[in-house]
Design a protein around this motif. Structure first.
Motif, PDB file in Angstrom:
ATOM      1  N   GLY A 294       8.662   5.235  -5.648  1.00 51.65           N
ATOM      2  CA  GLY A 294       8.330   4.871  -7.011  1.00 51.65           C
ATOM      3  C   GLY A 294       7.717   5.994  -7.815  1.00 51.65           C
ATOM      4  N   ALA A 295       7.679   7.197  -7.269  1.00 48.64           N
ATOM      5  CA  ALA A 295       7.058   8.326  -7.958  1.00 48.64           C
ATOM      6  C   ALA A 295       7.828   8.688  -9.223  1.00 48.64           C
ATOM      7  CB  ALA A 295       6.993   9.539  -7.026  1.00 48.64           C
ATOM      8  N   SER A 296       7.096   9.104 -10.242  1.00 50.61           N
ATOM      9  CA  SER A 296       7.694   9.592 -11.483  1.00 50.61           C
ATOM     10  C   SER A 296       7.903  11.098 -11.365  1.00 50.61           C
ATOM     11  CB  SER A 296       6.771   9.277 -12.671  1.00 50.61           C
ATOM     12  OG  SER A 296       7.249   9.884 -13.855  1.00 50.61           O
TER      13      SER A 296
ATOM     14  N   PRO B 223       2.057   9.345  -7.021  1.00 51.19           N
ATOM     15  CA  PRO B 223       2.469   8.690  -8.265  1.00 51.19           C
ATOM     16  C   PRO B 223       3.301   9.586  -9.170  1.00 51.19           C
ATOM     17  CG  PRO B 223       0.133   9.241  -8.325  1.00 51.19           C
ATOM     18  CD  PRO B 223       0.600   9.501  -6.936  1.00 51.19           C
ATOM     19  N   THR B 224       3.020  10.898  -9.176  1.00 52.37           N
ATOM     20  CA  THR B 224       3.706  11.812 -10.081  1.00 52.37           C
ATOM     21  C   THR B 224       4.037  13.119  -9.376  1.00 52.37           C
ATOM     22  OG1 THR B 224       2.500  10.899 -11.972  1.00 52.37           O
ATOM     23  CG2 THR B 224       3.572  13.026 -12.283  1.00 52.37           C
TER      24      THR B 224
ATOM     25  N   ASP C 102      -0.801  11.934   1.242  1.00 51.19           N
ATOM     26  CA  ASP C 102      -1.043  11.166   0.024  1.00 51.19           C
ATOM     27  C   ASP C 102      -1.703  12.048  -1.020  1.00 51.19           C
ATOM     28  OD1 ASP C 102      -0.343   8.371   0.992  1.00 51.19           O
ATOM     29  OD2 ASP C 102      -1.868   8.921   2.449  1.00 51.19           O
TER      30      ASP C 102
ATOM     31  N   ASP D 245       7.189   5.061   0.855  1.00 54.04           N
ATOM     32  CA  ASP D 245       6.045   4.709   0.016  1.00 54.04           C
ATOM     33  C   ASP D 245       5.999   5.501  -1.285  1.00 54.04           C
ATOM     34  OD1 ASP D 245       5.210   2.896   1.929  1.00 54.04           O
ATOM     35  OD2 ASP D 245       3.938   4.355   2.954  1.00 54.04           O
ATOM     36  N   SER D 246       6.782   6.558  -1.385  1.00 51.19           N
ATOM     37  CA  SER D 246       6.729   7.396  -2.585  1.00 51.19           C
ATOM     38  C   SER D 246       7.995   7.306  -3.431  1.00 51.19           C
ATOM     39  CB  SER D 246       6.483   8.859  -2.194  1.00 51.19           C
ATOM     40  OG  SER D 246       7.509   9.333  -1.344  1.00 51.19           O
TER      41      SER D 246
ATOM     42  N   SER E 295       2.213   8.576  -0.258  1.00 49.98           N
ATOM     43  CA  SER E 295       2.479   8.169  -1.634  1.00 49.98           C
ATOM     44  C   SER E 295       2.085   9.275  -2.605  1.00 49.98           C
ATOM     45  CB  SER E 295       1.706   6.891  -1.966  1.00 49.98           C
ATOM     46  OG  SER E 295       0.313   7.107  -1.851  1.00 49.98           O
TER      47      SER E 295
ATOM     48  N   ASN F 295      -5.029  16.275  -6.084  1.00 54.06           N
ATOM     49  CA  ASN F 295      -3.783  16.819  -6.613  1.00 54.06           C
ATOM     50  C   ASN F 295      -3.419  18.107  -5.887  1.00 54.06           C
ATOM     51  OD1 ASN F 295      -6.011  18.105  -8.388  1.00 54.06           O
ATOM     52  ND2 ASN F 295      -4.219  19.383  -8.788  1.00 54.06           N
TER      53      ASN F 295
ATOM     54  N   ALA G 193      -1.243  13.963  -8.816  1.00 58.69           N
ATOM     55  CA  ALA G 193       0.100  14.527  -8.938  1.00 58.69           C
ATOM     56  C   ALA G 193       0.288  15.714  -8.021  1.00 58.69           C
ATOM     57  CB  ALA G 193       0.366  14.952 -10.390  1.00 58.69           C
TER      58      ALA G 193
END
Length: 472
Positions: A421-423, A401-402, A379, A418-419, A399, A364, A383
Motif C-alpha cells: 500500500g506504499a505511495s 507508507p511512502t 519498517d 505489508d508494504s 511496511s 526515515n 518515508a
C-alpha cells in the motif's frame, strides 16, 4: 523400502556390530555411541538433510559448475554440524578456547565457501554469496546462554537467512524467465533454512545444545607460539576502526569476553562473511578519528553522481543519538545497523558497491548520491527517499507508507506484502522497477514505472497520461 531408510538401517547395524565385537554392547552407558546415533535429534537432522538437502542437491546437479561446487560445500557444512551434535552428546562443555577449537571443523568448511566469492567476480556471484552468507546460521550451535553475545538459536537462524536473502532474491529475479533450475535452487536453499533448520532447532534445541555431564573432555589446542600446557591468553580486542580500510588506530574499547570472544574468533574466519557490528564506542560524538569533513579540493574532484572518488573517511555511526550516518562506504557488502529505534533517521551518502541492512524500525531513510548500493530495511515510519543515485536496490521487508525516487537512474524496489500500500513518487528518474510478491512460493512480479508521458491540451487544460509500452 526407500534407499535412504535402507542406508540408515545398514549404518545402524554396522555400528551395533562394531560395539558387539568389542564386548561392550551389553554395558552401553548413557551418551554412548549406540544411543547417540539413535537419538531423536540426530535422526531428525538426518531427515532434515534427506528432505531439504536432497532438493538443493538435485537442483544444483542440473546447473553444475560453481553452483554445484558451492552446494556440495553447503551440504558438507551440514554434515559437519551433524557430527558436532553427536560429539556434543558425548563431550563435557568446554571453556571458551575449547569451544573455538571444537567448532574449527565447521569454520574450515565455511572458509572454503567464502573463498569462492573472492577474486574475480563470477557469473554466479549471487549464488555464491547467498550460499556463503546463510552458512552463518549454523553458528547457532555455539549458543551457551543469554549472556553469550548472540541471539537465541531460533532467532539466529532467521537473522542469518535475512542476511543471505538479498542475494537469493537476486537469483530469483534474474532467472525467473530464463532458467527454472536456478529458481528451484534458490527456493530449495531458502527452505533448507526456513523452515528446515529453523524448525529443527525449534523442536530439539530452542535453548542451545546440551553438553554431556559425564562425557569426555573437549581438547583445547594451545595457542601458536605458546608452550604446551601454558594458559591461553585472552582473545584480542576487535579493531578500533571496523568500517575503515585504513590501519586500525588505538582504541579505548575493551576486549570481548565470554561467548562474545568465541564469536569474535569465529568471525575472524569469515563465518559471517565479514559482518560488521556497531559497538557502543562508535556511537559517541567525541570520536577524534572520524571528522567527516570534506575539503574544498576534495569536492572539486567529484565529476558526477554515477562516477565519484572517495571524498572522505568511511563512516557508520550514530550522531547525537538521532541520526545514523553511513557515508563513503566502498565495497562493503555486510554493513548492519541493528540498534535503532523509531525516533532515529538513517542517512546514506556517497556509498558505492555496498549493502546495508537496517534491522529495526526507523523514522526515515535517505539514500543520497550512491552507486550500486543495496539497502534492506524492515519498517520505516515516515518515508524512504532515493535521491541522485545510480543503480540502487531497495528492499522493504516490513511496511513503508511512502517511497520517493528523485533524479535517479536505475532503481529496483522490492516490496513485501505489508508494504504493497506504499505511495511511490518518482521525479526526473528512469529505469524504475518495482517487484512485488506474487505467490506463496516466493515468486516476484516485476512492474516498470512509466518515465515518459503524453501531455494533451483539452478543454482548457493539459491532460497527462503515461506512455504504455508493449513487448519486452
Amino acid at each position: 523400502m526407500e534407499p535412504k531408510l535402507i542406508e540408515r538401517l545398514e549404518a545402524a547395524v554396522a555400528r551395533l556390530e562394531s560395539l558387539s565385537a568389542g564386548g561392550i554392547l551389553a554395558r552401553v552407558l548413557p551418551d554412548s555411541g549406540a544411543e547417540v546415533y539413535s537419538d531423536p535429534s540426530i535422526l531428525a537432522f538426518e531427515d532434515l538433510m534427506a528432505e531439504y538437502g536432497a532438493r538443493v542437491s538435485a537442483a544444483a546437479e542440473k546447473i553444475g559448475g560453481q553452483v554445484l561446487d558451492v552446494t556440495k560445500l553447503v551440504l558438507e557444512a551440514f554434515s559437519v554440524q551433524k557430527k558436532l551434535l553427536i560429539d556434543i552428546k558425548q563431550t563435557q562443555k568446554p571453556d571458551m578456547a575449547g569451544l573455538v577449537e571444537f567448532l574449527k571443523p565447521l569454520n574450515e568448511v565455511i572458509l572454503k565457501v567464502n573463498a569462492m566469492t573472492e577474486g574475480r567476480r563470477s557469473d554466479f556471484f549471487n549464488h555464491l554469496k547467498s550460499a556463503g552468507d546463510c552458512l552463518s546460521a549454523l553458528a547457532w550451535i555455539a549458543y551457551t546462554g543469554k549472556d553469550c553475545g548472540m541471539s537465541m538459536p531460533i532467532a539466529h537462524v532467521e537473522e542469518s537467512w535475512q542476511m543471505a536473502e538479498f542475494y537469493n532474491n537476486k537469483v530469483l529475479v534474474e532467472y525467473r524467465n530464463k532458467d527454472q533450475n536456478h529458481v528451484e535452487w534458490a527456493k530449495a536453499l531458502k527452505e533448507l533454512y526456513l523452515p528446515g533448520l529453523r524448525d529443527y532447532v525449534k523442536s530439539h534445541y530452542p535453548l542451545g545444545p546440551v553438553w554431556s555431564a559425564s562425557g569426555k573432555k573437549a581438547s583445547s589446542a594451545p595457542p601458536k607460539g605458546s608452550p604446551s600446557g601454558a594458559p591461553a591468553p585472552p582473545p584480542p580486542p576487535p579493531p578500533a576502526s571496523l568500517f575503515s580500510s585504513e590501519p586500525s588506530q588505538p582504541s579505548s574499547s575493551q576486549p570481548k569476553q565470554g561467548m562474545s570472544a568465541v564469536f569474535q574468533e569465529i568471525s575472524s574466519g569469515n563465518v559471517s562473511a565479514g559482518l560488521k557490528k556497531v559497538t557502543a564506542d562508535m556511537k559517541t560524538k567525541k570520536r577524534t578519528d572520524r571528522t567527516g569533513v570534506v575539503s574544498a579540493s576534495e569536492k572539486e574532484t567529484r565529476s558526477s553522481s554515477s562516477s565519484f572518488s572517495k571524498v572522505g573517511p568511511p563512516k557508520l555511526e550514530l550522531q547525537m543519538g538521532r541520526k545514523w550516518a553511513v557515508e563513503n562506504q566502498i565495497g562493503r557488502k555486510n554493513l548492519v545497523i541493528d540498534d535503532c529505534d523509531a525516533k532515529q533517521s538513517v542517512y546514506i551518502y556517497g556509498c558505492k558497491d555496498s549493502v546495508l541492512q537496517i534491522q529495526g524500525k526507523v523514522n526515515n531513510i535517505t539514500i543520497d548520491k550512491c552507486t550500486k548500493m543495496g539497502v534492506v530495511f524492515k519498517d520505516v515510519v515516515a518515508a524512504c527517499e532515493v535521491v541522485n543515485c545510480n543503480g540502487v536496490e531497495v528492499q522493504c521487508q516490513g511496511s513503508a507508507p511512502t517511497i520517493s525516487v528523485d533524479n535517479t537512474s536505475g532503481c529496483q524496489l522490492y516490496l513485501s506484502k505489508d508494504s504493497l500500500g506504499a505511495s511511490i513518487t518518482t521525479a526526473k528518474s528512469s529505469e524504475i522497477n518495482v517487484l512485488v510478491p506474487t505467490g506463496p512460493d516466493g515468486d516476484w512480479g516485476e512492474h516498470s514505472l512509466p518515465q515518459q508521458y503524453i501531455h494533451v491540451f483539452k478543454d482548457g487544460q493539459f491532460e497527462t497520461t503515461p506512455v504504455s509500452h508493449s513487448g519486452a
